[in-house]
Design a protein around this motif. Structure first.
Motif, short mmCIF file in Angstrom:
data_model
loop_
_atom_site.label_atom_id
_atom_site.label_comp_id
_atom_site.label_asym_id
_atom_site.label_seq_id
_atom_site.Cartn_x
_atom_site.Cartn_y
_atom_site.Cartn_z
N SER A 1 -30.81 79.48 -10.43
CA SER A 1 -30.79 79.81 -8.87
C SER A 1 -30.94 81.60 -9.14
O SER A 1 -31.75 81.98 -8.11
CB SER A 1 -29.68 79.54 -8.39
OG SER A 1 -29.42 78.10 -8.45
N GLU B 1 -29.35 72.67 -5.88
CA GLU B 1 -28.27 72.43 -4.71
C GLU B 1 -26.77 72.76 -5.04
O GLU B 1 -25.88 72.48 -4.34
CB GLU B 1 -28.52 71.00 -4.45
CG GLU B 1 -29.84 70.33 -4.16
CD GLU B 1 -30.19 70.86 -2.57
OE1 GLU B 1 -29.29 71.47 -1.96
OE2 GLU B 1 -31.33 70.77 -2.16
N GLY B 2 -26.60 73.60 -6.17
CA GLY B 2 -25.30 74.22 -6.34
C GLY B 2 -24.32 73.12 -7.25
O GLY B 2 -23.15 73.51 -7.40
N GLY C 1 -26.59 74.97 -2.16
CA GLY C 1 -27.51 75.81 -2.97
C GLY C 1 -28.41 76.80 -2.34
O GLY C 1 -27.91 77.06 -1.14
#
Ligand SMILES: NC(=O)c1ccc[n+]([C@@H]2O[C@H](COP(=O)([O-])OP(=O)(O)OC[C@H]3O[C@@H](n4cnc5c(N)ncnc54)[C@H](OP(=O)(O)O)[C@@H]3O)[C@@H](O)[C@H]2O)c1
Length: 412
Positions: free
Chosen positions: A161, A197-198, A226
């Motif tokens: 990310s 999406e975390g 996310g």
């Protein structure tokens, strides 16, 4: 000289890195442990793949064969998914082996059971590689928790990310193009959901919470978002306002309640995460005696992750109790109070003429993007009423005096 026999489950990026490091750092290991470390077996899934592994090492797809070895001291787990590795490690503990895992998804789900079982069998559990790759965050926390009370932990825990956000800002790429590049470079999986999406950062946060505060929060109460909602336009506007998007996990404890969230936020230049770029990870620990400490380094990769596993190998072979510091700190923490106070937000879509006495305008960056001061409740009301489309919290200090040639901030 007696020997420590190790089995490695998985021979992918992590497993192979561990195997090679045990060979390359044999002297150091022997010197610190007083015994030679030998890889006795490797568990894999596909027997057809060619692998550069010594002939005297058992290579098998059957974990029972590993458990039947005449001597086995440590099982290192570096495979994927959660249920099968959990079963393997359960069996390993019951056979009297110390265990080490790099598998955060499995450990976030089953860490408690493994730690309790290990305590009953008087063996140790190493899981340094589950959080922030090569950064020795778990050992640091353990060391710190001898006396310090941890108030708050923040972390950039997902390198993929962070890489995507950095590419989007520096090279003005779209999210889709930056993701493709992350996949080409081997940072992101073919299915990138866990990263973008975390979920990956969420699992790591749950593991950190258990160490710092003795328990995990109720997963259902943890906000997890996310980076998929961040557009190039938002990143560019934020940059002009002296802010950068970072995907940050945050945990603190107030009274008996653990507050945790994993989401994209904005930070200004004075925040320790402002300059954490690319696949790097960083963790900031705020505790009562020492104050604020930030550790930064490679969050993934063959040798950084192997480094974490090898440090665990030394740790478990010295048979430290993995639960020791956790129980003690449970009652000792009193994190930052999370009330309904006003915070700074970057908000998109809110009309300049929107008038609401509960909201303070701080700066207008473009027609549709502004910085306002409001409580979280008020921000959510705006979204529910469709007055705005999305919002991001600004954490740390933010200098509203920032001026930029391209943007005239209407600081109100
Ligand atoms: N990569 C990183 O930088 C990193 C960093 C920190 C933590 N981790 C974690 O470490 C673990 C391993 O990651 P990785 O990147 O090394 O994965 P990987 O490169 O995909 O390798 C996975 C290995 O596990 C084997 N495997 C998978 N399922 C198996 C099963 N059911 N039984 C036996 N062997 C099985 C595979 O066997 P075959 O070779 O036969 O296919 C392969 O050797 C994951 O849980 C990951 O989240 C990874």
């Amino acid at each position: 000289m007696s020997v420590i026999k190790v089995a490695i489950l998985g021979f992918g990026t992590v497993g192979e890195g561990v195997y090679r490091t045990i060979q390359s750092h044999a002297e150091e290991l022997t010197s610190v442990l007083g015994r030679k470390v030998e890889v006795a077996a490797v568990l894999i899934k596909n027997k057809q793949k060619t692998r550069d592994i010594r002939e005297d090492v058992l290579i098998t797809t059957d974990f029972a064969e590993i458990l039947n070895l005449p001597q086995l001291d440590v099982v290192v787990e570096a495979i994927v998914d959660k249920e099968q590795p959990f079963t393997f490690l359960n069996q390993a503990i019951q056979s009297g082996c110390h265990i080490i895992t790099a598998n955060k998804e499995m450990f976030a789900h089953h860490g408690n059971e493994l730690l309790e079982l290990a305590e009953n069998y008087n063996v140790s559990v190493g899981y340094e590689a589950t959080v922030a790759g090569g950064i020795p965050i778990i050992q640091t926390l353990r060391q710190l928790l001898n006396v310090n009370r941890v108030r708050h932990i923040q972390g950039i825990l997902n390198g993929t990310s962070n890489f995507i956000l950095t590419e989007m800002r520096e090279k003005k790429q779209s999210f889709a193009d930056a993701l493709i590049l992350a996949q080409e470079k081997g940072y992101a999986e073919a299915d990138p959901t866990n990263d973008v999406e975390g979920f990956d950062a969420f699992y790591k946060t749950m593991i950190l919470s258990r160490i710092a505060f003795g328990e995990q929060p109720n997963w259902k109460n943890v906000e997890r978002a996310g980076i998929t909602s961040i557009s190039r336009e938002l990143i560019e506007t934020a940059e002009k306002m002296g802010l950068r998007f970072k995907h940050i996990a945050s945990i603190s404890k107030t009274g008996s309640q653990i507050n945790a969230e994993v989401k994209p936020v904005l930070v200004g230049k004075s925040h320790p995460f402002y300059s954490i770029e690319g696949v790097e990870n960083a963790v900031n620990i705020h505790s009562d005696i020492v104050g604020s400490i930030t550790l930064q380094g490679p969050g993934a990769g063959m040798y950084p992750t192997a480094s974490a596993v090898i440090e665990d190998l030394v740790y478990v072979c010295q048979n430290r109790s993995s639960n020791k510091s956790i129980t003690k700190t449970t009652a000792a923490c009193d994190g930052e109070k999370k009330g309904n106070e006003k915070e700074l937000w970057l908000i998109q879509g809110l009309s300049k003429n929107y008038n609401n006495p509960l909201i303070t305008w701080v700066a207008q960056a473009s027609d549709k993007i502004a910085i306002i001061k409001a409580t979280k409740e008020e921000i959510e009301k705006l979204i529910n009423l469709k007055k705005a489309t999305c919002y991001f919290q600004i954490i740390g200090e933010y200098d509203t005096e920032i001026k930029n040639k391209e943007v005239t901030l209407a600081v109100l």
